[in-house]
Design an enzyme around this catalytic site. Sequence first.
Site, PDB file in Angstrom:
ATOM      1  N   ASP A  16       0.831  -1.206   0.000  1.00 16.62           N
ATOM      2  CA  ASP A  16       0.000   0.000   0.000  1.00 16.62           C
ATOM      3  C   ASP A  16       0.874   1.269   0.000  1.00 16.62           C
ATOM      4  OD1 ASP A  16      -1.984   1.843   0.342  1.00 16.62           O
ATOM      5  OD2 ASP A  16      -2.780   0.994   2.195  1.00 16.62           O
TER       6      ASP A  16
ATOM      7  N   ASP B 290     -10.606   3.892  -1.223  1.00 18.11           N
ATOM      8  CA  ASP B 290     -11.267   2.888  -0.376  1.00 18.11           C
ATOM      9  C   ASP B 290     -12.774   2.883  -0.555  1.00 18.11           C
ATOM     10  OD1 ASP B 290      -8.711   2.716   0.527  1.00 18.11           O
ATOM     11  OD2 ASP B 290      -9.241   2.749   2.646  1.00 18.11           O
TER      12      ASP B 290
HETATM   13  C1  GAL Z   1      -5.638   2.137   2.941  1.00 21.29           C
HETATM   14  C2  GAL Z   1      -6.030   0.985   2.063  1.00 21.29           C
HETATM   15  C3  GAL Z   1      -7.025   0.174   2.843  1.00 21.29           C
HETATM   16  C4  GAL Z   1      -6.357  -0.349   4.096  1.00 21.29           C
HETATM   17  C5  GAL Z   1      -5.744   0.797   4.901  1.00 21.29           C
HETATM   18  C6  GAL Z   1      -4.885   0.295   6.055  1.00 21.29           C
HETATM   19  O1  GAL Z   1      -4.797   2.975   2.239  1.00 21.29           O
HETATM   20  O2  GAL Z   1      -6.560   1.445   0.856  1.00 21.29           O
HETATM   21  O3  GAL Z   1      -7.531  -0.882   2.057  1.00 21.29           O
HETATM   22  O4  GAL Z   1      -5.371  -1.263   3.726  1.00 21.29           O
HETATM   23  O5  GAL Z   1      -4.981   1.650   4.100  1.00 21.29           O
HETATM   24  O6  GAL Z   1      -4.345   1.319   6.823  1.00 21.29           O
END
Ligand code: GAL
Length: 726
Positions: free
Chosen positions: A476, A542
């Site tokens: 990520d 998200d």
């Molecule tokens: C976001 C991601 C989510 C989750 C989250 C965790 O950026 O898109 O799916 O993984 O971080 O902190």
Amino acid sequence: MKKFLLMVALALGCSVLVSAQVSVKEGRFRKGDNPAWSQAGFNDSDWQVLSLEKDWTLQGIQNPYGYAWYRIHLVIPSSLKQGSTDRIVLDLGPIDDADETFLNGTLVGKTGSNPGDAAGFVGEWQTPRRYLVEPKLVRWDKDNVIAVRVYNGGDPGGFYARPICLGKPELADFVQLTMVKKEDRHQAVIHAKAQSRGLVKVVVRDVLEDKVVSEKEWKATVSPRADVAIPVTMQGQQQVTVTYTDDKFGETLTASASAPYILTPPAPATPRYNGPLVFGVRPGSPVIFRLAFSGEKPMKYAVEGLPEGVSLDPDKGVLSGSVAKAGDYPLVLVAKNAKGEARAEFTLKVGARIGLTPPMGWNSWNCWGLSVSQEKVMSSAAALINRGLADYGYAYINIDDAWEAEERAPDGRIVTNEKFPDIKGLGDWLHSNGLKMGIYSSPGDRTCGGYLGTLDHEQQDAETWNEWGVDYLKYDWCGYRKVFNPDPDHSVAAYARPYMKMQQYLRQQPRDIFYSLCQYGMAQVWTWGHAVDANSWRTTGDITDTWESLYDIGFKRQVGLHPYAGPGHWNDPDMLVVGKVGWSNSLRDSRLTPDEQYAHISLWSLLAANMLIGCDIAQIDDFTFNLLCNNEVNAVNQDILGHQAHMDLEEDGVQTWSRDLYDGSIAVGIFNLNEETLPVDLAGALAKVGLEEVAKVRDLWRQKDIPMGLYHIAPHGVLYLKVTVK
Ligand code: GAL
């Protein structure tokens, strides 16, 4: 902490205004803060011009935090004066994060709050702004200035979704009709900002019988002081639609609710194979595969044609071992129980490619968020088996953010925090049951949740994960922004760099690690994700459990992405939001209506999307099980051609998507994105997308062949079909 989430643009465009008269796509922009910038006469000619349709980070604004101002110049035509009300509406769309908006120097609206305010900083990046403006503030037929003071608490910043619009208000600016659910009871509530009189209508339909059960209507007066509450009762498979038509506007507001009705027929007691028809593994890598047969337990399993090196646990139906030689190994999977036997033809493909069908499994994020623990992961993993979801091919158990310790070990090794006392033990348990383990990290020094990332430890982390038995990495972007943003090189190569680096080390491990990119679709990742050898890539920010989010991510942002998906590399529109979710320790039922949930799963099935369950599986109810475990719906998602659906038609709020399947048939989803029930003449609807010579139509949710005729699709619902042409 403001979580980094890419923006969800709402389904609304200018068209939402009954008669939008002015729309503006650009404004003048400046970082910083100065009260004089609200004034109409201020000279902004040396300010930068910025698009209102893209956020700050996408337009190269460095250090995109804190205050900034937009100044938008526009001529407001006096034709807007003759409306049904005396006011006009400023429709600005969502703004990241908080705004104060001025028209010709006068404050006309504020959403969210700034760090200096009594409430402290409250971001409202998802809320569309619609401000009603008194006509006396407008300079008719002359230059006007809308000045917007924006405070951004985290990426990406500012206006980002669509042009701003100016027009006559619509009924929804004065009256709101909402469906409220308290415990198990529904209530439609009409709330008015100005006195309104109109007609209330309540229609009850039987969804399964596809007919109206009752209809009632009456006149009502709504005043700002007294909401009108309409109790809504539904029995069994009923759906209730409440409408309110205002006398003066002539416009109608709609809200509906339905009981969570089950369409998927129960699985037979005899064994039935529900899993994918192929599985890819690299030569020498561990084979981890669980035979997915539903039916009465206990069951005995057998596999015909097993290559050397692979063995089967006949009681659990779990394959393990490895195959040294590349090639296609045709197998027959067999399951037997007291009621009968089933056989399925299957190919074990030993070669360079993995992820030959979209990954199916579970991820901790949408339920537990940062409160995830080994115990909670284990509980969902056990339920995946005990509640029978593993019998439908769900196999990955993925731990998202918040497993990482505060600090690395002295030798730099990444370690888990106290919530994960034995991650290797967890991996071993999963593998012994034919399930796979996933983990999460960031190419930056920190993850989105503020935990340790992988930056400068890529090789070491890949090796550690291999030791733990990791089979899936979600990588990520988040903290990598600190490396990326200050660097002037924002080429595709620069976006790809951290992902290529990690993949190099993942590929050096003696096991297959499904590589899932998470960078929210930046730089059109779908066009190059394949080149960095990724198995899937998130295409958007998200998801959350609202219709606006589902609409934006599913029905808007996936359009046109089908050429980029295929066996081994998939577009990932984010995880599922059905069942009990909550992103925290406190879970709630998904806020999507039952029909929206059917639409969600149908679309993800069509899109060949990663099917990662986001709810707590231990608490799964019959309705959610029915959504996730319809073998015919899942078979489309897992179809071995891997052709992602394309949108064939968008007309009057109806989208029709279709994809070719390997047996020569076509999966078709007709989605009703409107607020009202949609009558559909099936033959006509199919002909519109070129399906004229139809031999057979099968309703995939109900799992039965259906004749041509008139059908009704619920608001935000779907008719999901498999069509065989002559
Ligand atoms: C976001 C991601 C989510 C989750 C989250 C965790 O950026 O898109 O799916 O993984 O971080 O902190």
